[in-house]
Enzyme design. Sequence first.
Site, PDB file in Angstrom:
ATOM      1  N   HIS A 163      32.922 -35.583  34.830  1.00  0.00           N
ATOM      2  CA  HIS A 163      31.729 -35.828  35.645  1.00  0.00           C
ATOM      3  C   HIS A 163      31.486 -34.623  36.544  1.00  0.00           C
ATOM      4  CE1 HIS A 163      31.102 -39.989  34.487  1.00  0.00           C
ATOM      5  NE2 HIS A 163      32.393 -40.225  34.648  1.00  0.00           N
ATOM      6  N   CYS A 205      27.306 -33.457  33.383  1.00  0.00           N
ATOM      7  CA  CYS A 205      25.969 -33.401  33.977  1.00  0.00           C
ATOM      8  C   CYS A 205      25.783 -32.072  34.712  1.00  0.00           C
ATOM      9  CB  CYS A 205      25.769 -34.568  34.939  1.00  0.00           C
ATOM     10  SG  CYS A 205      25.831 -36.198  34.165  1.00  0.00           S
TER      11      CYS A 205
END
Length: 401
Positions: A163, A205
Amino acid sequence: MAFARREHAPSRPAVLFLLSILPLLVLFTFSSAAAPSAALHNNNWAVLVCTSRFWFNYRHMANTLSLYRTVKRLGIPDERIILMLADDMACNPRNNYPAQVFNNENHQLNLYGDNVEVDYRGYEVTVEIFLRVLTGRHESSVPRSKRLLSDEGSHILLYMTGHGGDEFLKFQDNEELQSHDLADAVKQMKEKHRFKELLIMVDTCQAATLFSQLQSPGVLAIGSSKKGENSYSHHLDSDIGVSVVDRFTFHTLAFFEKLNMYSNASLNSLFNSYDPSMLLSTAYYRMDLYERALNEVPVTNFFGSVMKTIHTDSAYTGFLAAREVETPLSMRNNILDGAMLQNEASARRSNIEKMKEAQLRSDGWTEVLLEGKNSDTVVMYGLGTMGVLLAISTRLSMKAL
Protein backbone atom coordinates in the site's frame (compact mmCIF):
# COMPACT_ATOMS: atom_id res chain seq x y z
CA MET A 1 87.45 23.66 -26.48
CA ALA A 2 85.74 26.90 -25.42
CA PHE A 3 84.39 27.25 -28.95
CA ALA A 4 82.99 23.73 -28.75
CA ARG A 5 81.20 24.57 -25.47
CA ARG A 6 79.56 27.63 -27.07
CA GLU A 7 78.48 25.44 -29.97
CA HIS A 8 76.65 22.99 -27.65
CA ALA A 9 75.12 25.63 -25.39
CA PRO A 10 72.14 26.52 -27.64
CA SER A 11 70.90 22.92 -27.50
CA ARG A 12 70.39 23.06 -23.73
CA PRO A 13 67.08 25.02 -23.82
CA ALA A 14 65.61 22.41 -26.14
CA VAL A 15 66.76 19.65 -23.77
CA LEU A 16 65.37 21.51 -20.78
CA PHE A 17 62.05 22.02 -22.56
CA LEU A 18 61.77 18.32 -23.37
CA LEU A 19 62.66 17.37 -19.81
CA SER A 20 60.10 19.83 -18.42
CA ILE A 21 57.19 18.45 -20.47
CA LEU A 22 58.21 14.78 -20.15
CA PRO A 23 56.79 14.41 -16.59
CA LEU A 24 53.47 15.78 -17.81
CA LEU A 25 53.42 13.29 -20.67
CA VAL A 26 54.27 10.43 -18.32
CA LEU A 27 51.60 11.47 -15.83
CA PHE A 28 48.99 11.78 -18.59
CA THR A 29 49.87 8.33 -19.93
CA PHE A 30 49.67 6.65 -16.53
CA SER A 31 46.50 8.50 -15.60
CA SER A 32 44.85 7.35 -18.80
CA ALA A 33 45.94 3.78 -18.13
CA ALA A 34 44.61 3.95 -14.60
CA ALA A 35 41.12 5.02 -15.71
CA PRO A 36 38.76 2.08 -15.11
CA SER A 37 37.03 0.54 -18.09
CA ALA A 38 33.26 0.07 -18.18
CA ALA A 39 32.24 -3.16 -16.50
CA LEU A 40 30.51 -5.81 -18.56
CA HIS A 41 27.08 -7.14 -17.65
CA ASN A 42 27.82 -10.55 -16.16
CA ASN A 43 25.15 -11.33 -13.53
CA ASN A 44 21.53 -10.64 -12.59
CA TRP A 45 19.94 -10.18 -9.17
CA ALA A 46 16.35 -9.78 -7.99
CA VAL A 47 15.08 -8.13 -4.79
CA LEU A 48 11.39 -8.94 -4.35
CA VAL A 49 9.54 -7.20 -1.52
CA CYS A 50 6.04 -7.62 -0.11
CA THR A 51 5.52 -4.90 2.50
CA SER A 52 1.96 -5.75 3.70
CA ARG A 53 0.69 -7.72 6.67
CA PHE A 54 -2.76 -9.13 7.49
CA TRP A 55 -5.01 -11.56 5.67
CA PHE A 56 -6.85 -9.00 3.55
CA ASN A 57 -3.51 -8.17 1.87
CA TYR A 58 -3.17 -11.76 0.62
CA ARG A 59 -2.74 -10.50 -2.97
CA HIS A 60 0.48 -8.65 -2.16
CA MET A 61 2.19 -11.84 -1.03
CA ALA A 62 0.80 -13.62 -4.11
CA ASN A 63 2.18 -10.79 -6.30
CA THR A 64 5.66 -11.22 -4.88
CA LEU A 65 5.67 -15.01 -5.01
CA SER A 66 4.46 -14.85 -8.62
CA LEU A 67 7.42 -12.67 -9.61
CA TYR A 68 9.69 -14.98 -7.60
CA ARG A 69 8.48 -17.99 -9.59
CA THR A 70 8.86 -16.08 -12.88
CA VAL A 71 12.48 -14.97 -12.41
CA LYS A 72 13.44 -18.45 -11.21
CA ARG A 73 11.80 -20.02 -14.26
CA LEU A 74 13.70 -17.61 -16.50
CA GLY A 75 17.01 -18.59 -14.94
CA ILE A 76 17.91 -16.42 -11.92
CA PRO A 77 19.03 -18.84 -9.17
CA ASP A 78 17.86 -18.66 -5.58
CA GLU A 79 21.27 -17.50 -4.37
CA ARG A 80 20.77 -14.31 -6.38
CA ILE A 81 17.23 -13.61 -5.24
CA ILE A 82 16.43 -11.71 -2.04
CA LEU A 83 12.83 -12.53 -1.07
CA MET A 84 11.16 -10.39 1.61
CA LEU A 85 7.63 -11.32 2.79
CA ALA A 86 6.05 -9.25 5.55
CA ASP A 87 3.52 -11.96 6.45
CA ASP A 88 3.02 -15.70 6.02
CA MET A 89 -0.37 -16.15 4.37
CA ALA A 90 0.31 -19.83 3.79
CA CYS A 91 0.14 -20.54 7.54
CA ASN A 92 -2.64 -18.09 8.37
CA PRO A 93 -5.53 -19.86 10.20
CA ARG A 94 -7.99 -18.28 7.76
CA ASN A 95 -6.37 -20.04 4.83
CA ASN A 96 -8.60 -22.88 3.59
CA TYR A 97 -5.58 -24.27 1.76
CA PRO A 98 -2.86 -24.63 4.43
CA ALA A 99 0.73 -24.18 3.27
CA GLN A 100 -0.47 -23.02 -0.14
CA VAL A 101 -0.75 -19.64 -1.86
CA PHE A 102 -2.50 -19.06 -5.20
CA ASN A 103 -2.69 -16.16 -7.62
CA ASN A 104 -5.70 -17.51 -9.52
CA GLU A 105 -9.08 -18.82 -8.50
CA ASN A 106 -8.55 -22.05 -10.43
CA HIS A 107 -5.95 -23.12 -7.78
CA GLN A 108 -3.81 -24.90 -10.34
CA LEU A 109 -0.50 -23.35 -9.31
CA ASN A 110 0.70 -23.37 -5.71
CA LEU A 111 3.17 -20.48 -5.41
CA TYR A 112 4.31 -21.58 -1.97
CA GLY A 113 5.85 -24.90 -2.96
CA ASP A 114 8.88 -26.83 -1.75
CA ASN A 115 11.41 -24.61 -3.51
CA VAL A 116 10.59 -21.26 -1.93
CA GLU A 117 13.48 -19.71 0.01
CA VAL A 118 12.33 -16.70 2.06
CA ASP A 119 15.24 -14.53 3.18
CA TYR A 120 13.33 -12.05 5.36
CA ARG A 121 9.88 -12.72 6.79
CA GLY A 122 7.43 -11.17 9.24
CA TYR A 123 8.85 -8.43 11.41
CA GLU A 124 12.21 -8.72 9.69
CA VAL A 125 10.71 -6.78 6.78
CA THR A 126 11.28 -3.18 7.86
CA VAL A 127 12.42 -0.01 6.13
CA GLU A 128 15.78 -0.20 7.91
CA ILE A 129 16.52 -3.77 6.87
CA PHE A 130 15.32 -3.11 3.33
CA LEU A 131 17.73 -0.18 3.00
CA ARG A 132 20.52 -2.26 4.53
CA VAL A 133 19.93 -4.94 1.90
CA LEU A 134 20.22 -2.40 -0.91
CA THR A 135 23.28 -0.58 0.41
CA GLY A 136 25.07 -3.63 1.84
CA ARG A 137 25.36 -2.09 5.33
CA HIS A 138 24.67 -5.28 7.26
CA GLU A 139 25.62 -6.31 10.74
CA SER A 140 28.37 -8.90 10.85
CA SER A 141 25.93 -11.61 11.99
CA VAL A 142 23.90 -11.47 8.75
CA PRO A 143 24.79 -14.52 6.59
CA ARG A 144 25.87 -14.17 2.97
CA SER A 145 22.67 -15.88 1.80
CA LYS A 146 20.67 -12.85 3.01
CA ARG A 147 22.89 -10.24 1.38
CA LEU A 148 22.74 -8.57 -2.01
CA LEU A 149 26.25 -9.45 -3.21
CA SER A 150 26.02 -7.58 -6.49
CA ASP A 151 28.85 -5.72 -8.22
CA GLU A 152 29.48 -3.17 -10.96
CA GLY A 153 28.54 -5.75 -13.61
CA SER A 154 25.14 -6.57 -12.08
CA HIS A 155 21.67 -5.89 -13.39
CA ILE A 156 19.22 -5.72 -10.49
CA LEU A 157 15.44 -6.08 -10.55
CA LEU A 158 13.80 -4.39 -7.56
CA TYR A 159 10.11 -5.29 -7.25
CA MET A 160 7.95 -3.82 -4.50
CA THR A 161 4.25 -4.24 -3.78
CA GLY A 162 1.99 -3.09 -0.96
CA HIS A 163 0.00 0.00 0.00
CA GLY A 164 1.37 3.39 -0.96
CA GLY A 165 0.57 7.01 -1.58
CA ASP A 166 2.19 10.21 -2.78
CA GLU A 167 5.95 9.50 -2.56
CA PHE A 168 5.74 6.76 0.09
CA LEU A 169 5.29 3.00 0.48
CA LYS A 170 3.93 1.55 3.72
CA PHE A 171 5.80 -1.21 5.54
CA GLN A 172 3.74 -3.42 7.86
CA ASP A 173 1.15 -0.64 8.31
CA ASN A 174 3.65 0.73 10.81
CA GLU A 175 6.25 2.79 8.93
CA GLU A 176 6.89 4.28 5.52
CA LEU A 177 9.60 4.24 2.90
CA GLN A 178 9.83 7.76 1.48
CA SER A 179 10.84 8.54 -2.09
CA HIS A 180 13.96 10.38 -0.90
CA ASP A 181 14.95 7.32 1.18
CA LEU A 182 14.85 5.17 -1.92
CA ALA A 183 16.73 7.76 -3.98
CA ASP A 184 19.46 8.02 -1.33
CA ALA A 185 19.85 4.23 -1.15
CA VAL A 186 20.12 3.98 -4.94
CA LYS A 187 22.70 6.77 -4.94
CA GLN A 188 24.79 4.88 -2.38
CA MET A 189 24.49 1.71 -4.45
CA LYS A 190 25.76 3.54 -7.52
CA GLU A 191 28.66 5.13 -5.66
CA LYS A 192 29.66 1.75 -4.23
CA HIS A 193 29.48 0.09 -7.67
CA ARG A 194 26.71 -2.28 -6.62
CA PHE A 195 24.98 -2.30 -9.99
CA LYS A 196 25.44 -1.55 -13.66
CA GLU A 197 21.73 -1.14 -14.35
CA LEU A 198 18.75 -1.13 -12.01
CA LEU A 199 15.09 -1.73 -12.88
CA ILE A 200 12.60 -0.64 -10.21
CA MET A 201 9.06 -2.03 -10.56
CA VAL A 202 6.39 -0.85 -8.10
CA ASP A 203 2.81 -2.13 -7.84
CA THR A 204 0.96 0.17 -5.44
CA CYS A 205 -1.29 3.20 -5.47
CA GLN A 206 0.42 6.30 -6.92
CA ALA A 207 3.44 4.10 -7.60
CA ALA A 208 5.11 6.53 -10.02
CA THR A 209 5.67 9.07 -7.24
CA LEU A 210 7.97 6.69 -5.35
CA PHE A 211 10.81 7.11 -7.86
CA SER A 212 10.34 10.85 -8.46
CA GLN A 213 13.52 11.71 -6.51
CA LEU A 214 15.88 9.32 -8.32
CA GLN A 215 18.97 10.95 -9.83
CA SER A 216 21.44 8.09 -10.32
CA PRO A 217 22.36 7.08 -13.89
CA GLY A 218 21.59 3.59 -15.11
CA VAL A 219 18.20 3.41 -13.37
CA LEU A 220 14.94 2.53 -15.11
CA ALA A 221 11.65 2.61 -13.16
CA ILE A 222 8.05 1.63 -13.84
CA GLY A 223 4.99 2.00 -11.65
CA SER A 224 1.46 0.61 -11.87
CA SER A 225 -0.20 4.03 -11.47
CA LYS A 226 0.43 7.73 -11.75
CA LYS A 227 0.03 10.34 -9.05
CA GLY A 228 -3.59 10.52 -7.93
CA GLU A 229 -4.42 7.05 -9.29
CA ASN A 230 -5.15 3.83 -7.40
CA SER A 231 -3.79 0.40 -8.23
CA TYR A 232 -6.56 -2.21 -8.27
CA SER A 233 -6.83 -5.92 -7.59
CA HIS A 234 -7.68 -8.25 -10.45
CA HIS A 235 -10.19 -10.76 -9.15
CA LEU A 236 -11.64 -12.27 -5.98
CA ASP A 237 -11.29 -15.92 -4.98
CA SER A 238 -14.56 -16.93 -3.28
CA ASP A 239 -12.96 -19.96 -1.59
CA ILE A 240 -10.15 -17.93 -0.07
CA GLY A 241 -12.39 -14.94 0.53
CA VAL A 242 -10.04 -12.19 -0.66
CA SER A 243 -8.47 -10.89 -3.87
CA VAL A 244 -5.51 -13.02 -4.91
CA VAL A 245 -3.55 -10.81 -7.35
CA ASP A 246 -3.29 -7.18 -8.46
CA ARG A 247 -4.05 -6.12 -12.02
CA PHE A 248 -0.61 -4.73 -12.86
CA THR A 249 1.17 -7.86 -11.65
CA PHE A 250 -1.42 -10.13 -13.28
CA HIS A 251 -0.78 -8.63 -16.72
CA THR A 252 2.97 -8.67 -16.11
CA LEU A 253 2.75 -12.41 -15.43
CA ALA A 254 0.56 -12.92 -18.51
CA PHE A 255 3.34 -11.35 -20.61
CA PHE A 256 6.09 -13.51 -19.13
CA GLU A 257 4.18 -16.79 -19.32
CA LYS A 258 4.69 -16.66 -23.09
CA LEU A 259 8.47 -16.40 -22.74
CA ASN A 260 11.40 -18.60 -21.79
CA MET A 261 14.99 -17.81 -20.84
CA TYR A 262 16.03 -17.68 -24.51
CA SER A 263 13.35 -15.21 -25.62
CA ASN A 264 14.35 -11.87 -27.14
CA ALA A 265 11.27 -9.86 -26.14
CA SER A 266 12.28 -6.30 -25.26
CA LEU A 267 11.45 -4.06 -22.33
CA ASN A 268 9.62 -1.86 -24.79
CA SER A 269 7.24 -4.72 -25.63
CA LEU A 270 6.65 -5.32 -21.92
CA PHE A 271 5.87 -1.68 -21.21
CA ASN A 272 3.60 -1.42 -24.24
CA SER A 273 1.63 -4.45 -23.10
CA TYR A 274 0.05 -2.51 -20.22
CA ASP A 275 -3.42 -1.42 -21.34
CA PRO A 276 -4.91 1.35 -19.15
CA SER A 277 -8.41 -0.02 -19.79
CA MET A 278 -7.35 -3.36 -18.32
CA LEU A 279 -5.31 -1.93 -15.44
CA LEU A 280 -7.87 0.75 -14.59
CA SER A 281 -4.81 2.94 -14.03
CA THR A 282 -1.94 4.30 -16.12
CA ALA A 283 1.37 2.45 -16.00
CA TYR A 284 4.13 5.04 -15.94
CA TYR A 285 7.81 4.50 -16.57
CA ARG A 286 10.74 6.83 -16.09
CA MET A 287 13.72 6.41 -18.40
CA ASP A 288 15.52 9.77 -18.38
CA LEU A 289 18.29 8.18 -16.28
CA TYR A 290 18.58 5.17 -18.57
CA GLU A 291 20.89 5.37 -21.58
CA ARG A 292 19.80 2.44 -23.75
CA ALA A 293 16.74 2.34 -25.99
CA LEU A 294 14.06 0.09 -24.53
CA ASN A 295 13.51 -1.76 -27.79
CA GLU A 296 17.16 -2.87 -27.67
CA VAL A 297 17.04 -4.29 -24.13
CA PRO A 298 15.76 -7.88 -23.72
CA VAL A 299 13.55 -8.43 -20.68
CA THR A 300 15.90 -11.26 -19.71
CA ASN A 301 18.54 -8.61 -18.97
CA PHE A 302 16.66 -8.13 -15.70
CA PHE A 303 14.17 -10.99 -15.34
CA GLY A 304 16.36 -13.85 -16.62
CA SER A 305 19.73 -15.48 -16.40
CA VAL A 306 23.12 -14.47 -17.72
CA MET A 307 25.18 -17.21 -19.33
CA LYS A 308 28.63 -16.92 -17.75
CA THR A 309 31.51 -17.31 -20.23
CA ILE A 310 34.95 -18.37 -18.98
CA HIS A 311 37.71 -16.89 -21.14
CA THR A 312 40.92 -18.88 -21.69
CA ASP A 313 44.28 -17.62 -22.93
CA SER A 314 44.38 -20.12 -25.79
CA ALA A 315 42.29 -22.83 -27.33
CA TYR A 316 45.11 -25.32 -26.78
CA THR A 317 45.00 -25.09 -22.99
CA GLY A 318 41.25 -25.57 -23.02
CA PHE A 319 41.60 -28.61 -25.27
CA LEU A 320 44.37 -29.98 -23.08
CA ALA A 321 42.27 -29.66 -19.93
CA ALA A 322 39.37 -31.46 -21.62
CA ARG A 323 41.72 -34.20 -22.82
CA GLU A 324 42.99 -34.75 -19.29
CA VAL A 325 39.44 -35.43 -18.11
CA GLU A 326 38.40 -37.64 -21.03
CA THR A 327 41.53 -39.79 -21.42
CA PRO A 328 41.23 -41.84 -18.17
CA LEU A 329 37.55 -42.55 -18.93
CA SER A 330 38.30 -43.93 -22.35
CA MET A 331 41.22 -46.07 -21.16
CA ARG A 332 40.05 -47.57 -17.90
CA ASN A 333 41.51 -50.96 -18.82
CA ASN A 334 45.04 -49.69 -19.21
CA ILE A 335 46.13 -47.88 -16.05
CA LEU A 336 49.75 -47.60 -17.09
CA ASP A 337 48.98 -45.90 -20.40
CA GLY A 338 46.54 -43.60 -18.64
CA ALA A 339 49.16 -42.58 -16.09
CA MET A 340 51.71 -41.92 -18.82
CA LEU A 341 49.27 -39.74 -20.73
CA GLN A 342 48.43 -37.85 -17.56
CA ASN A 343 52.10 -37.22 -16.80
CA GLU A 344 52.64 -36.05 -20.37
CA ALA A 345 49.70 -33.67 -20.11
CA SER A 346 50.99 -32.34 -16.79
CA ALA A 347 54.41 -31.72 -18.29
CA ARG A 348 52.89 -29.87 -21.23
CA ARG A 349 50.78 -27.78 -18.90
CA SER A 350 53.85 -26.94 -16.80
CA ASN A 351 55.72 -25.78 -19.90
CA ILE A 352 52.76 -23.67 -20.96
CA GLU A 353 52.58 -22.07 -17.51
CA LYS A 354 56.30 -21.28 -17.61
CA MET A 355 55.91 -19.64 -21.02
CA LYS A 356 52.99 -17.62 -19.67
CA GLU A 357 55.04 -16.44 -16.68
CA ALA A 358 57.88 -15.36 -18.95
CA GLN A 359 55.45 -13.52 -21.19
CA LEU A 360 53.84 -11.81 -18.20
CA ARG A 361 57.24 -10.68 -16.92
CA SER A 362 58.11 -9.18 -20.31
CA ASP A 363 54.68 -7.72 -21.02
CA GLY A 364 53.64 -6.79 -17.49
CA TRP A 365 53.75 -3.05 -18.01
CA THR A 366 51.99 -3.35 -21.37
CA GLU A 367 49.14 -5.20 -19.70
CA VAL A 368 48.94 -2.57 -16.99
CA LEU A 369 48.84 0.27 -19.50
CA LEU A 370 46.26 -1.36 -21.78
CA GLU A 371 43.91 -2.84 -19.17
CA GLY A 372 44.27 -0.37 -16.33
CA LYS A 373 45.21 -2.99 -13.72
CA ASN A 374 46.72 -1.97 -10.36
CA SER A 375 45.89 1.66 -10.99
CA ASP A 376 47.23 2.82 -7.60
CA THR A 377 50.64 1.29 -8.33
CA VAL A 378 50.70 2.85 -11.78
CA VAL A 379 49.93 6.31 -10.43
CA MET A 380 52.63 6.00 -7.74
CA TYR A 381 55.23 4.99 -10.31
CA GLY A 382 54.13 7.88 -12.52
CA LEU A 383 54.48 10.40 -9.70
CA GLY A 384 57.88 8.98 -8.74
CA THR A 385 59.12 9.20 -12.31
CA MET A 386 57.83 12.73 -12.58
CA GLY A 387 59.70 13.72 -9.42
CA VAL A 388 63.00 12.25 -10.65
CA LEU A 389 62.73 13.91 -14.05
CA LEU A 390 61.77 17.20 -12.46
CA ALA A 391 64.85 17.07 -10.25
CA ILE A 392 67.05 16.35 -13.28
CA SER A 393 65.57 19.21 -15.27
CA THR A 394 66.00 21.59 -12.31
CA ARG A 395 69.67 20.62 -11.91
CA LEU A 396 70.35 21.10 -15.62
CA SER A 397 68.64 24.48 -15.49
CA MET A 398 70.91 25.58 -12.63
CA LYS A 399 73.98 24.46 -14.58
CA ALA A 400 72.79 26.36 -17.63
CA LEU A 401 72.53 29.53 -15.55
